[in-house]
Write a protein that holds these residues in place. Structure first.
Motif, PDB file in Angstrom:
ATOM      1  N   LYS A   1       0.835  -1.193   0.000  1.00 45.57           N
ATOM      2  CA  LYS A   1       0.000   0.000   0.000  1.00 45.57           C
ATOM      3  C   LYS A   1       0.878   1.254   0.000  1.00 45.57           C
ATOM      4  N   TYR A   2       0.271   2.376  -0.343  1.00 41.88           N
ATOM      5  CA  TYR A   2       0.995   3.647  -0.260  1.00 41.88           C
ATOM      6  C   TYR A   2       0.038   4.725   0.211  1.00 41.88           C
ATOM      7  N   ARG A   3       0.597   5.855   0.581  1.00 40.77           N
ATOM      8  CA  ARG A   3      -0.243   6.948   1.053  1.00 40.77           C
ATOM      9  C   ARG A   3      -0.137   8.126   0.103  1.00 40.77           C
ATOM     10  N   ILE A   4      -1.267   8.823  -0.055  1.00 45.15           N
ATOM     11  CA  ILE A   4      -1.299   9.946  -0.975  1.00 45.15           C
ATOM     12  C   ILE A   4      -1.395  11.280  -0.247  1.00 45.15           C
ATOM     13  N   ASP A   5      -1.457  11.245   1.082  1.00 44.25           N
ATOM     14  CA  ASP A   5      -1.756  12.458   1.843  1.00 44.25           C
ATOM     15  C   ASP A   5      -0.576  12.998   2.631  1.00 44.25           C
ATOM     16  N   ASP A   6       0.594  12.377   2.500  1.00 45.48           N
ATOM     17  CA  ASP A   6       1.730  12.834   3.301  1.00 45.48           C
ATOM     18  C   ASP A   6       3.005  12.192   2.780  1.00 45.48           C
ATOM     19  N   TYR A   7       4.117  12.456   3.449  1.00 47.40           N
ATOM     20  CA  TYR A   7       5.372  11.831   3.069  1.00 47.40           C
ATOM     21  C   TYR A   7       5.234  10.316   3.160  1.00 47.40           C
ATOM     22  N   GLN A   8       5.999   9.638   2.336  1.00 46.73           N
ATOM     23  CA  GLN A   8       5.914   8.177   2.269  1.00 46.73           C
ATOM     24  C   GLN A   8       6.536   7.517   3.504  1.00 46.73           C
ATOM     25  N   GLN A   9       5.995   6.350   3.841  1.00 42.32           N
ATOM     26  CA  GLN A   9       6.561   5.551   4.932  1.00 42.32           C
ATOM     27  C   GLN A   9       7.545   4.511   4.410  1.00 42.32           C
ATOM     28  N   ASN A  10       7.487   4.234   3.110  1.00 38.48           N
ATOM     29  CA  ASN A  10       8.428   3.337   2.437  1.00 38.48           C
ATOM     30  C   ASN A  10       8.986   4.028   1.205  1.00 38.48           C
ATOM     31  N   TYR A  11      10.245   3.835   0.944  1.00 39.13           N
ATOM     32  CA  TYR A  11      10.840   4.165  -0.347  1.00 39.13           C
ATOM     33  C   TYR A  11      11.550   2.915  -0.855  1.00 39.13           C
ATOM     34  N   PHE A  12      11.341   2.606  -2.141  1.00 42.24           N
ATOM     35  CA  PHE A  12      11.985   1.444  -2.734  1.00 42.24           C
ATOM     36  C   PHE A  12      13.169   1.903  -3.574  1.00 42.24           C
ATOM     37  N   VAL A  13      14.276   1.170  -3.465  1.00 42.78           N
ATOM     38  CA  VAL A  13      15.558   1.569  -4.042  1.00 42.78           C
ATOM     39  C   VAL A  13      15.897   0.664  -5.215  1.00 42.78           C
ATOM     40  N   ILE A  14      16.030   1.230  -6.410  1.00 43.07           N
ATOM     41  CA  ILE A  14      16.458   0.456  -7.571  1.00 43.07           C
ATOM     42  C   ILE A  14      17.977   0.501  -7.672  1.00 43.07           C
ATOM     43  N   ASP A  15      18.541  -0.471  -8.402  1.00 43.74           N
ATOM     44  CA  ASP A  15      19.984  -0.506  -8.610  1.00 43.74           C
ATOM     45  C   ASP A  15      20.413   0.392  -9.767  1.00 43.74           C
ATOM     46  N   SER A  16      19.568   0.505 -10.782  1.00 43.11           N
ATOM     47  CA  SER A  16      19.897   1.329 -11.947  1.00 43.11           C
ATOM     48  C   SER A  16      18.650   1.465 -12.800  1.00 43.11           C
ATOM     49  N   PHE A  17      18.636   2.453 -13.659  1.00 42.53           N
ATOM     50  CA  PHE A  17      17.534   2.587 -14.608  1.00 42.53           C
ATOM     51  C   PHE A  17      17.536   1.418 -15.589  1.00 42.53           C
ATOM     52  N   GLU A  18      18.720   0.952 -15.937  1.00 41.65           N
ATOM     53  CA  GLU A  18      18.805  -0.180 -16.856  1.00 41.65           C
ATOM     54  C   GLU A  18      18.142  -1.420 -16.266  1.00 41.65           C
ATOM     55  N   ASP A  19      18.372  -1.659 -14.971  1.00 41.53           N
ATOM     56  CA  ASP A  19      17.762  -2.817 -14.324  1.00 41.53           C
ATOM     57  C   ASP A  19      16.253  -2.648 -14.216  1.00 41.53           C
ATOM     58  N   LEU A  20      15.792  -1.441 -13.926  1.00 38.25           N
ATOM     59  CA  LEU A  20      14.358  -1.183 -13.849  1.00 38.25           C
ATOM     60  C   LEU A  20      13.697  -1.435 -15.204  1.00 38.25           C
ATOM     61  N   LEU A  21      14.308  -0.959 -16.280  1.00 41.97           N
ATOM     62  CA  LEU A  21      13.765  -1.197 -17.615  1.00 41.97           C
ATOM     63  C   LEU A  21      13.778  -2.679 -17.954  1.00 41.97           C
ATOM     64  N   ARG A  22      14.883  -3.351 -17.638  1.00 38.14           N
ATOM     65  CA  ARG A  22      14.982  -4.782 -17.961  1.00 38.14           C
ATOM     66  C   ARG A  22      13.875  -5.568 -17.279  1.00 38.14           C
ATOM     67  N   GLN A  23      13.653  -5.296 -16.015  1.00 33.74           N
ATOM     68  CA  GLN A  23      12.623  -6.038 -15.300  1.00 33.74           C
ATOM     69  C   GLN A  23      11.235  -5.756 -15.857  1.00 33.74           C
ATOM     70  N   THR A  24      11.055  -4.564 -16.389  1.00 38.03           N
ATOM     71  CA  THR A  24       9.746  -4.192 -16.940  1.00 38.03           C
ATOM     72  C   THR A  24       9.485  -4.878 -18.280  1.00 38.03           C
ATOM     73  N   VAL A  25      10.476  -4.873 -19.157  1.00 41.00           N
ATOM     74  CA  VAL A  25      10.246  -5.398 -20.502  1.00 41.00           C
ATOM     75  C   VAL A  25      10.432  -6.910 -20.585  1.00 41.00           C
ATOM     76  N   GLU A  26      11.169  -7.493 -19.646  1.00 37.70           N
ATOM     77  CA  GLU A  26      11.419  -8.938 -19.709  1.00 37.70           C
ATOM     78  C   GLU A  26      10.455  -9.747 -18.853  1.00 37.70           C
ATOM     79  N   THR A  27       9.575  -9.084 -18.139  1.00 38.40           N
ATOM     80  CA  THR A  27       8.669  -9.772 -17.222  1.00 38.40           C
ATOM     81  C   THR A  27       7.294  -9.945 -17.856  1.00 38.40           C
ATOM     82  N   ASP A  28       6.749 -11.149 -17.758  1.00 40.13           N
ATOM     83  CA  ASP A  28       5.367 -11.404 -18.147  1.00 40.13           C
ATOM     84  C   ASP A  28       4.503 -11.089 -16.928  1.00 40.13           C
ATOM     85  N   PHE A  29       3.824  -9.967 -16.960  1.00 42.58           N
ATOM     86  CA  PHE A  29       3.082  -9.507 -15.791  1.00 42.58           C
ATOM     87  C   PHE A  29       1.801 -10.307 -15.562  1.00 42.58           C
ATOM     88  N   GLY A  30       1.285 -10.968 -16.599  1.00 40.63           N
ATOM     89  CA  GLY A  30       0.037 -11.705 -16.450  1.00 40.63           C
ATOM     90  C   GLY A  30       0.063 -12.714 -15.313  1.00 40.63           C
TER      91      GLY A  30
END
Length: 295
Positions: free
Chosen positions: A220-249
Motif C-alpha cells: 500500500k501507499y499513502r497519498i496524503d503525506d510523506y511516504q513511509q516506504n521508499y523502494f531503491v532500484i539498482d539502476s535505470f537499466e535494471d528497472l527497464l529490464r525487469q519491466t520489458v522482460e517480465t510477463d506480468f500476467g
C-alpha cells in the motif's frame, strides 16, 4: 497520476489534450514557477541523480518562466522522441497509458498559488514538468516510461491497474536509486517537493527497501503525506529490464491470492537499506492534522 471515473472535459480533444495557451500566464504565474524552481535547483544537485540535472540543462528548463510546451517538446523529441501535452487535470487510466505508450507525457497547465507553495492536492505544472520531464531526456528512463504505458494498457484489459499503479507510485513518483556509496532521488514526487527531498534521504522515519517487483506491487501507499516506504532500484537499466522482460500476467494472477502489505511493514526477505522508526507517521497520525504530501 490517473483516475478511472472522470467526466470528459468540454473543449478538449478526443485524447483529452488541450492547448497550453502559454501566453495566458501572468507575471505572477511565471514568478511562482521561478520561486519554486530556484528553491529546488538550489538544494537538489547533491541529492538527485545527475541524469535529472543533465535533463534540466539539455531541455533548457533553467531559463526563467514557465516552459512553453511546444519549445520543450521540440527539444525533447530530438533527445528521446517524447513530447509534453497539456491536459485539464487528471485523466482516465486508459488515456494516460495510451499517451505514455506513444511517448506523450500529459501535464496539467495550471500553477499553484502562493498559499499552496508547499502543498496542493492536484498535481500542477511544476510537479508535472519540473518533476517528470527532465528524466524523459534520459534514453533508458524514457524507454521505461513508454514500456510502463504499454504495460498499463495490458493491465487495464486484465483488471490489474491497482498493482501497476503501485509500480508507478514507488518508482516514477517516489523512487530512490543506489549510486556509488549512497542513495539518490529520482521520483518526481520527491524532486518537486522541498520537504520530501530532504525527508526521503535524511529522515530516520521511513523504511528504505531494495526494489522487488512483486513485493512492491503488494504494498500500500499513502497519498496524503510523506511516504513511509521508499523502494531503491539498482539502476535505470535494471528497472527497464525487469519491466520489458517480465510477463506480468502470471504475476497479477498470483497477487490476486495474496494479501496487501501494510505501509510500515518490513518482511524477513526484504533488502533493508534503512529500517525506519516510523516516528513521523505516528506523530502525524496522533495529531490528525491531515496535511500532506509531495506536490
Amino acid at each position: 497520476m490517473v483516475h478511472a471515473d472522470l467526466q470528459y472535459p468540454e473543449g478538449a480533444a478526443a485524447d483529452w489534450t488541450i492547448s497550453q495557451d502559454w501566453d495566458r500566464y501572468s507575471a505572477a504565474d511565471h514568478a511562482m514557477w521561478d520561486a519554486l524552481f530556484e528553491r529546488q535547483a538550489r538544494m537538489l544537485p547533491d541529492r538527485v541523480v545527475p541524469e535529472f540535472m543533465d535533463g534540466l540543462d539539455m531541455l533548457r528548463m533553467t531559463r526563467p518562466g514557465i516552459p512553453n510546451f511546444d519549445e520543450l517538446s521540440e527539444r525533447l523529441m530530438k533527445a528521446t522522441g517524447w513530447q509534453v501535452v497539456a491536459v485539464p487535470g487528471l485523466v482516465p487510466d486508459a488515456v494516460f497509458f495510451e499517451h505514455l505508450a506513444n511517448r506523450r507525457f500529459v501535464a496539467g497547465r495550471f500553477i499553484r498559488t502562493p498559499s499552496e507553495i508547499d502543498y496542493l492536492q492536484e498535481p500542477d505544472i511544476f510537479h508535472d514538468v519540473f518533476g517528470h520531464v527532465p528524466l524523459l531526456a534520459h534514453p533508458v528512463f524514457a524507454d521505461y516510461m513508454q514500456a510502463y504505458g504499454e504495460g498499463g494498457l495490458r493491465a487495464a484489459r486484465l483488471g490489474a491497474i491497482d498493482y501497476l499503479a503501485r509500480l508507478y507510485w514507488y518508482t516514477v513518483e517516489f523512487g530512490l536509486i543506489r549510486q556509488g556509496e549512497g542513495l539518490k532521488l529520482y521520483g518526481a514526487g520527491i524532486v518537486s517537493s522541498f520537504g520530501e527531498a530532504v525527508f526521503a534521504l535524511d529522515d530516520p522515519s521511513p523504511n528504505r527497501i531494495g526494489f522487488d517487483l512483486k513485493r512492491l506491487m503488494r504494498t500500500k501507499y499513502r497519498i496524503d503525506d510523506y511516504q513511509q516506504n521508499y523502494f531503491v532500484i539498482d539502476s535505470f537499466e535494471d528497472l527497464l529490464r525487469q519491466t520489458v522482460e517480465t510477463d506480468f500476467g502470471p504475476i497479477y494472477a498470483e497477487l490476486e491470492h495474496q494479501s496487501d502489505i501494510e505501509i510500515d511493514t518490513i518482511l524477513p526477505e526484504d533488502v533493508v537499506y534503512s529500517r525506519g522508526t516510523q516516528a513521523y507517521a505516528r506523530a502525524r497520525s496522533a495529531s490528525s492534522t491531515g496535511e500532506g504530501s509531495f506536490i
